[in-house]
Each structure stands twice: as C-alpha cells, then as structure tokens.
Design a protein around this motif. Structure first.
Motif, PDB file in Angstrom:
ATOM      1  N   GLY A 148      43.188 -35.546 -72.892  1.00 37.44           N
ATOM      2  CA  GLY A 148      44.070 -36.014 -73.955  1.00 37.44           C
ATOM      3  C   GLY A 148      45.212 -35.045 -74.164  1.00 37.44           C
ATOM      4  O   GLY A 148      45.421 -34.123 -73.381  1.00 37.44           O
ATOM      5  N   ILE A 149      45.966 -35.270 -75.235  1.00 37.51           N
ATOM      6  CA  ILE A 149      47.118 -34.406 -75.458  1.00 37.51           C
ATOM      7  C   ILE A 149      46.815 -33.318 -76.455  1.00 37.51           C
ATOM      8  O   ILE A 149      47.617 -32.454 -76.694  1.00 37.51           O
ATOM      9  CB  ILE A 149      48.341 -35.225 -75.917  1.00 37.51           C
ATOM     10  N   GLY A 150      45.644 -33.364 -77.056  1.00 36.67           N
ATOM     11  CA  GLY A 150      45.305 -32.394 -78.086  1.00 36.67           C
ATOM     12  C   GLY A 150      45.487 -30.954 -77.645  1.00 36.67           C
ATOM     13  O   GLY A 150      46.366 -30.260 -78.164  1.00 36.67           O
ATOM     14  N   PRO A 151      44.719 -30.486 -76.686  1.00 38.64           N
ATOM     15  CA  PRO A 151      44.723 -29.055 -76.405  1.00 38.64           C
ATOM     16  C   PRO A 151      45.756 -28.600 -75.386  1.00 38.64           C
ATOM     17  O   PRO A 151      45.561 -27.589 -74.750  1.00 38.64           O
ATOM     18  CB  PRO A 151      43.297 -28.816 -75.875  1.00 38.64           C
ATOM     19  N   THR A 152      46.880 -29.292 -75.227  1.00 43.80           N
ATOM     20  CA  THR A 152      47.811 -28.875 -74.176  1.00 43.80           C
ATOM     21  C   THR A 152      48.461 -27.511 -74.388  1.00 43.80           C
ATOM     22  O   THR A 152      48.810 -26.880 -73.405  1.00 43.80           O
ATOM     23  CB  THR A 152      48.908 -29.923 -73.937  1.00 43.80           C
ATOM     24  N   PRO A 153      48.667 -27.009 -75.615  1.00 45.90           N
ATOM     25  CA  PRO A 153      49.254 -25.664 -75.724  1.00 45.90           C
ATOM     26  C   PRO A 153      48.449 -24.639 -74.940  1.00 45.90           C
ATOM     27  O   PRO A 153      49.010 -23.751 -74.301  1.00 45.90           O
ATOM     28  CB  PRO A 153      49.195 -25.378 -77.229  1.00 45.90           C
ATOM     29  N   PHE A 154      47.147 -24.802 -74.961  1.00 45.25           N
ATOM     30  CA  PHE A 154      46.261 -23.944 -74.191  1.00 45.25           C
ATOM     31  C   PHE A 154      46.590 -24.051 -72.702  1.00 45.25           C
ATOM     32  O   PHE A 154      46.719 -23.044 -71.997  1.00 45.25           O
ATOM     33  CB  PHE A 154      44.831 -24.390 -74.493  1.00 45.25           C
ATOM     34  N   SER A 155      46.753 -25.284 -72.226  1.00 43.30           N
ATOM     35  CA  SER A 155      47.121 -25.479 -70.822  1.00 43.30           C
ATOM     36  C   SER A 155      48.440 -24.791 -70.509  1.00 43.30           C
ATOM     37  O   SER A 155      48.567 -24.108 -69.494  1.00 43.30           O
ATOM     38  CB  SER A 155      47.251 -26.965 -70.504  1.00 43.30           C
ATOM     39  N   TYR A 156      49.426 -24.971 -71.387  1.00 39.70           N
ATOM     40  CA  TYR A 156      50.734 -24.383 -71.119  1.00 39.70           C
ATOM     41  C   TYR A 156      50.647 -22.869 -71.027  1.00 39.70           C
ATOM     42  O   TYR A 156      51.275 -22.252 -70.163  1.00 39.70           O
ATOM     43  CB  TYR A 156      51.740 -24.798 -72.200  1.00 39.70           C
ATOM     44  N   ALA A 157      49.848 -22.259 -71.896  1.00 40.18           N
ATOM     45  CA  ALA A 157      49.736 -20.801 -71.869  1.00 40.18           C
ATOM     46  C   ALA A 157      49.211 -20.341 -70.512  1.00 40.18           C
ATOM     47  O   ALA A 157      49.763 -19.420 -69.900  1.00 40.18           O
ATOM     48  CB  ALA A 157      48.805 -20.333 -72.989  1.00 40.18           C
ATOM     49  N   TRP A 158      48.173 -21.015 -70.029  1.00 37.91           N
ATOM     50  CA  TRP A 158      47.629 -20.619 -68.729  1.00 37.91           C
ATOM     51  C   TRP A 158      48.602 -20.906 -67.598  1.00 37.91           C
ATOM     52  O   TRP A 158      48.734 -20.120 -66.663  1.00 37.91           O
ATOM     53  CB  TRP A 158      46.310 -21.346 -68.470  1.00 37.91           C
ATOM     54  N   LEU A 159      49.271 -22.049 -67.684  1.00 42.00           N
ATOM     55  CA  LEU A 159      50.220 -22.393 -66.625  1.00 42.00           C
ATOM     56  C   LEU A 159      51.360 -21.390 -66.560  1.00 42.00           C
ATOM     57  O   LEU A 159      51.808 -21.020 -65.473  1.00 42.00           O
ATOM     58  CB  LEU A 159      50.762 -23.809 -66.853  1.00 42.00           C
ATOM     59  N   VAL A 160      51.819 -20.929 -67.738  1.00 38.71           N
ATOM     60  CA  VAL A 160      52.889 -19.931 -67.740  1.00 38.71           C
ATOM     61  C   VAL A 160      52.394 -18.640 -67.090  1.00 38.71           C
ATOM     62  O   VAL A 160      53.102 -18.029 -66.286  1.00 38.71           O
ATOM     63  CB  VAL A 160      53.391 -19.689 -69.177  1.00 38.71           C
ATOM     64  N   LEU A 161      51.168 -18.245 -67.407  1.00 43.79           N
ATOM     65  CA  LEU A 161      50.617 -17.039 -66.787  1.00 43.79           C
ATOM     66  C   LEU A 161      50.558 -17.177 -65.259  1.00 43.79           C
ATOM     67  O   LEU A 161      50.956 -16.274 -64.522  1.00 43.79           O
ATOM     68  CB  LEU A 161      49.203 -16.762 -67.320  1.00 43.79           C
ATOM     69  N   LEU A 162      50.063 -18.326 -64.813  1.00 44.33           N
ATOM     70  CA  LEU A 162      49.979 -18.550 -63.365  1.00 44.33           C
ATOM     71  C   LEU A 162      51.369 -18.575 -62.734  1.00 44.33           C
ATOM     72  O   LEU A 162      51.577 -18.071 -61.630  1.00 44.33           O
ATOM     73  CB  LEU A 162      49.241 -19.860 -63.072  1.00 44.33           C
ATOM     74  N   ALA A 163      52.331 -19.167 -63.435  1.00 45.46           N
ATOM     75  CA  ALA A 163      53.695 -19.235 -62.902  1.00 45.46           C
ATOM     76  C   ALA A 163      54.290 -17.842 -62.801  1.00 45.46           C
ATOM     77  O   ALA A 163      55.010 -17.528 -61.842  1.00 45.46           O
ATOM     78  CB  ALA A 163      54.568 -20.130 -63.779  1.00 45.46           C
ATOM     79  N   LEU A 164      53.980 -16.978 -63.782  1.00 44.10           N
ATOM     80  CA  LEU A 164      54.462 -15.600 -63.698  1.00 44.10           C
ATOM     81  C   LEU A 164      53.826 -14.889 -62.509  1.00 44.10           C
ATOM     82  O   LEU A 164      54.486 -14.149 -61.781  1.00 44.10           O
ATOM     83  CB  LEU A 164      54.135 -14.841 -64.993  1.00 44.10           C
ATOM     84  N   PHE A 165      52.553 -15.119 -62.311  1.00 43.70           N
ATOM     85  CA  PHE A 165      51.858 -14.504 -61.171  1.00 43.70           C
ATOM     86  C   PHE A 165      52.502 -14.927 -59.854  1.00 43.70           C
ATOM     87  O   PHE A 165      52.712 -14.122 -58.952  1.00 43.70           O
ATOM     88  CB  PHE A 165      50.382 -14.911 -61.206  1.00 43.70           C
ATOM     89  N   ALA A 166      52.835 -16.218 -59.746  1.00 42.88           N
ATOM     90  CA  ALA A 166      53.434 -16.707 -58.502  1.00 42.88           C
ATOM     91  C   ALA A 166      54.892 -16.304 -58.388  1.00 42.88           C
ATOM     92  O   ALA A 166      55.367 -15.953 -57.304  1.00 42.88           O
ATOM     93  CB  ALA A 166      53.298 -18.236 -58.422  1.00 42.88           C
TER      94      ALA A 166
END
Lengths: 289, 328
Positions: free
Chosen positions: A18-36
């Motif tokens: 669902g769309i509820g917990p997406t801020p959590f997803s974004y935080a992790w995705l940003v971390l992974l994007a920084l790593f890459a």
C-alpha cells in the motif's frame, strides 16, 4: 475490513504494502542510491582536482575545476587510439552478430530447418558453457592462424560469443511476426532473401536494436579476452589501454580518474537516452555474463 | 526471468509438414518428386541461413571446447605436439595447493554473492515496487555501476579505499583514524572480501532490475487480498512477493553460482590474485598456468574440472526448475 485510502485514484492501488509506509521505502532507497551513485560522483569530482588539492581534500568537491588531468590523460594514456580500437571492435561485433544471429534466428523461427529443436538446444547449451573450457585451445589456435593480437581476431571471438544469446533473443521477436506476411510476399513473387530482408527485418528492428546495445556494451567493457589476446600497445582497446595507464600511474588518482571518466562518458550518455531498452536487453541477456 | 525461461521450452511449434505450394502442384502435375526437390531446396536455404552462426560457433567454441577435453589429458605446452599422459594432470590437480586455494576462494565468493547482493537486490526491488514518484530515477542510479567497465569501477574503489588518499584520508581530517593503516587490497586477510565488495557494488543493481521486473508480474489482487486481511509490508513480501517471483529467484541463484566459478575481472584488476594468493581465483590460475608457465594441458584440465562443476550445478538447477514447473 478495508482500510481507507489516503489518496484517491481511479485505479485501485496495486502496489505491495500500500501507500502507507512509503517514507520508509524512500529513506532506504535514498541510502542505496547514495551507495551506488556517490562513488561515481567522487570519480568525477576527483578527476577535476590537481594532485595538490587531492591531498588536501580527498573526497570533497573541488574548489576550482582543474581540467589538466584530462589533457594529460588524453595525451599520455593512448586513449584516442584505445577509443578508436574499441569503436572498431564495437561496430565489428554488432554488425557481425546482427548478420550471424539474424540469419540463424530467421532459420530457426521461420524456415524449414531440419533438426530445428536440436540447433535451438545447441545454442542454449553453448550460452552456459564456461569461457575457460575453450579459452586455452582457442588462444593457441588463434596464434597458429595469425589472428592473435589483431582486432579482427578479437571481433570474431566476440561475435561467436554473442551470437547464441542474440539468436535466441531475436528468435522470440521473429516468432511473433505472423506467417501470413511471408505467404503474401511469396505470392507477390519475392524469394527467401527478399522476404527476410524486405519484409521481416524491418519488423524485427526493436530486437536488433536490443541485441546491438547488449553486444556493443559487452565488446566495449570486455576484459578477459582483450587482456589475453591483445598485447601490442597500438592495438589495445580502451579497457586495457585504461588498465595500462592506471597501472603506470598508481597514486595519481586525479589523472587516472580523468581517463576513467573519458572511458565511461559515451556509455553513460547512451544509457541515459535509452535506459529502458538497455535495462530490458541486459536483463534478458543476463545469462551470458 | 521470463525470456530466458521461454527459450528453454521451445516456443516454436514443431515444424509444419512441408507443403507443396498449391500452384506448383497444379501446373507440374507429378507432385511427389517435384515436391521433394522443393522441400530439399527449402531446407538447403534454411541451412545456409544457419551456416555463418554455426561455423563461427564451431570454430571459436565448439572445436576448442571439444579439443580441450583431449588436451586436458596431455602434457601440451601450446606449441609442440601434445603427448598423452593419462591421469597425470588429475593427480597434479589433486595435489596442487594453488588450485585448492583458488577454488576455496571461488566458493567464498559464491557464498558472498548468494547472500549480500541477493538481499540488497530483493530489498531494493521491493521498495521500488512500492513507490511511483522517482522510481525511474532510482532504477537508473542503481543500474549505472553495472554498465561501467570493471577496470573503471576498480579504479573508483582503489581511490576510495586507498589508506593514503581516499576515505581514510578524509576521516583523518576530522580526527577519525581507525582506517589509517588498513590496506583493503594489500592485506591478505581483507583482499578477497574487498574484491568481492567492489564486484558486488557493481552487480547488485542488476538484481534489482531483474527482481523488479518479476515483482511487477505478480498478480496485484493477491496484494489487495493480503491487505484486506491486515498484512503488513514484511508479511506481504514474505508470503506473496517471494513465492510470486520464485522462478526468477531460482534463475538468479543459478547464474550467480555459475558466475562465481568464472569470476575474473575484479580480482585480476584490483589485486592480481594477491597478496600471496589471498584473492586468487581459478580463472586467474588457468590464465597463469596456460599463458604464463605454458602448461596448457594442465590448464585445460583445471578448466575442464571447473566446467564439470558448472555442469553439475546446471543439472541440479534444471531438476529444481522442473519440480517448480510441476508444482505450479
């Protein structure tokens, strides 16, 4: 019990979680994007620093852009020759693979080929063969044939390595084209060659484009065969020319990084323009390594 | 992955029985022998289309591949006439400390690659599948390292992990000194893991893309049903996403296992297998043995052993895949 949706959309929300917990997803995705992404940005920013500044400021942004590394790398690194050699390799590999895999997939998909299933399976098995199995005899065969240390010799190897995967990929494109088109062309008096080149080939263009991108990228980045088969400095493709340059300037990171940027800029630009096709092509071509 | 799986099961229908063109049959009258030649001609044309690919394949892969099996049992040095030596190479291999050292590293490599990038790839893909805004951006950023040549990726991390001028030097400026004398590629306890780290940095984005494509194919109504039942994100991932992409997972495990036996680039560029063989891999050993010390016959035997190992993996995976097909 249905939870109320926070956002009104015409289609039901089909995303997992669902769309509820997406801020959590974004935080992790940003971390992974920084790593890459950060290491790539550091490659770029360090390439613009003088040796002095690199010592004072190892990872930060350059205080002033120093383009000297690019000039020196270009002049000393044999990069122009390397890029030219790689261009020859890439074009040769793409064209060769198009011809071989195009014709083979056409025979597999649309012609009355005997042992059709056997040939299809052969190509599939060949894809999963480890390079090492044939590398050693191939090297000595090539030196006997005078193909060692030549660009055409390397192109032949690349085409042979890429053709099985490309054949199977193109076959899936060709199978989807209706048979009635052949019949119609035949009634109009076209022969097999004309049907293949004038009717079917234009319809299979997306497949050829994907094959071209995947095989071209493979030829540009390839290391094992390039390093084993080519030794004359003037014949080195860009990957091994870069490798030699980096080995000759181990601590001069700014300089070598500049050479690295020169090498990857064409690939990155092409990718940004055609990322969808690149990604789908490489995801399907994954099997060939 | 859909395309690769579809190539295993032949998508082409079995070749239709040759049809004699109706017009020809009517005009010529004696259809059987005439039809035979037409068919033979059509088959010949089809073979001609296949010929370039087949000939090239036999020259580069098939021929050398088969001859490798012969050379593996000889004392060939690449130039002289090989002499058959029976199982001398096998005995040599069994007692070759360099080989066992290298193949051990290949297995460590495999274990690392079956865990770290798998977890990163699954996590990245699952989170990407939950967002809309920016999904393309993230996908592109994750994927770029996969496109960049190994030689340049290696250079990036040589710079970053250099104790004198990378991360360590930057940390020095703010008074953090724990990386000061850590030689990631020069310390024999760290070299293999450092090489695997860089290789993984380049590779995991590929798995994101692979898994994301599979996740988008999972039936959306199953997520909605789970949500109605009150499942949280983790439960959805564990009970719906993972089972939904099982064929792709199997495929990923298969290619990673096979690639781990072949890994070459990063070890070659970053450490050359050193220091003291601490990051040596079988592919590097084969190259050194064949082209460095010119023991081509023995190198062919090592390669043959590795190929057999890969073949065993392939058979195991094809059995697993068949079982999956039956259960689905």
């Amino acid at each position: 019990m249905v939870r109320p949706r926070r956002r009104v959309s015409k289609r039901p929300d089909s995303r997992p979680g669902g769309i509820g917990p997406t801020p959590f997803s974004y935080a992790w995705l940003v971390l992974l994007a920084l790593f890459a992404g950060l290491p790539l940005l550091i490659l770029l920013s360090n390439s613009l620093k003088s040796a002095l500044e690199l010592g004072l400021n190892p990872l930060g942004l350059p205080t002033e852009f120093d383009w000297n590394n690019y000039v020196t790398a270009w002049n000393q690194g044999n990069l122009a020759q390397g890029l030219l050699n790689s261009l020859i390799l890439v074009v040769g590999t793409i064209v060769g693979t198009w011809i071989c895999a195009g014709a083979a997939s056409y025979a597999l998909a649309r012609l009355d080929l005997p042992f059709k299933r056997g040939f299809g399976n052969y190509f599939f098995v060949v894809i999963s063969l480890p390079v090492q199995l044939f590398l050693v005899p191939l090297f000595f065969l090539w030196s006997k044939l005078g193909l060692i240390d030549t660009l055409p010799g390397l192109i032949i190897i690349f085409v042979a390595l890429q053709t099985p995967f490309a054949t199977l990929l193109l076959r899936t494109f060709l199978v989807g084209i209706p048979k009635e088109l052949d019949e119609a062309a035949k009634i109009d008096g076209a022969n097999e060659w004309q049907i293949a080149t004038k009717v079917i080939l234009p319809l299979a263009q997306p497949g050829f484009l994907t094959v071209g991108l995947v095989t071209g990228l493979g030829a540009y980045n390839e290391l094992l065969f390039a390093v084993t088969f080519i030794s004359t400095p003037s014949k080195l493709p860009i990957a091994t020319a870069f490798l030699q340059f980096s080995q000759g300037n181990t601590q001069l990171y700014g300089l070598v990084n500049a050479a690295g940027v020169i090498m990857i800029v064409p690939v990155v630009i092409l990718f940004l323009f055609m990322q969808r096709r690149f990604i789908s092509g490489l995801a399907t071509g994954g099997l060939k390594g | 992955m859909s395309t690769a799986t579809s190539t295993t099961s032949p998508p082409t229908p079995p070749a239709a029985p040759p049809q004699v063109p109706a017009g020809l049959e009517a005009t010529v009258g004696r259809s059987r022998p005439r039809g035979g030649t037409v068919r033979r001609r059509r088959r010949l044309v089809a073979m001609l289309f296949l010929l370039p690919a087949l000939a090239l394949n036999l020259l580069v892969i098939g021929g050398p591949g088969v001859s490798s099996i012969y050379y593996a049992f000889t004392d060939w040095n690449g130039f002289t006439t090989p002499k058959f030596t029976g199982f001398a190479n096998a005995i040599h291999l069994a007692n070759d400390a360099d080989f066992w050292n290298a193949i051990g590293h290949n297995f460590i490599y495999m274990i690392i690659f079956l865990t770290v990038p798998m977890i990163m790839g699954l996590a990245g893909a699952f989170m990407l599948s939950r967002i809309r805004r920016g999904a393309v951006f993230f996908r592109v950023v994750f994927f770029i390292p996969y496109l960049i040549a190994s030689v340049v990726n290696a250079q990036i991390w040589k710079n970053l992990l250099d104790p004198a001028s990378g991360l360590a030097a930057q940390l020095d400026k703010i008074g953090v000194h724990f990386l000061d004398n850590v030689y990631f590629f020069g310390d024999s306890n760290l070299s293999l893991y450092s090489v695997a780290f860089v290789d993984n940095w380049h590779f995991w984005g590929f798995l994101v893309v692979l898994f994301l494509a599979a996740m988008q194919g999972v039936d959306a109504s199953r997520f909605e049903a789970a949500r109605i039942d009150g499942a949280n994100a983790w439960q959805e991932f564990w009970h719906i996403t993972l089972p939904g992409i099982r064929p792709t997972l199997t495929f990923a495990i298969m290619i990673i296992s096979l690639w781990s036996l072949l890994a070459f680039d990063y070890s070659y560029v970053l450490t050359g297998g050193g220091p003291a063989g601490s990051s040596d891999l079988v592919s590097l050993l084969v190259n050194r043995t064949a082209f460095g010390s010119l023991e081509a016959g023995y190198a062919a035997f090592i390669a043959l052993a590795m190929s057999l190992l890969g073949g065993i993996f392939l058979i195991i995976f094809s059995i697993i895949r068949r079982n999956e097909d039956e259960t689905n």
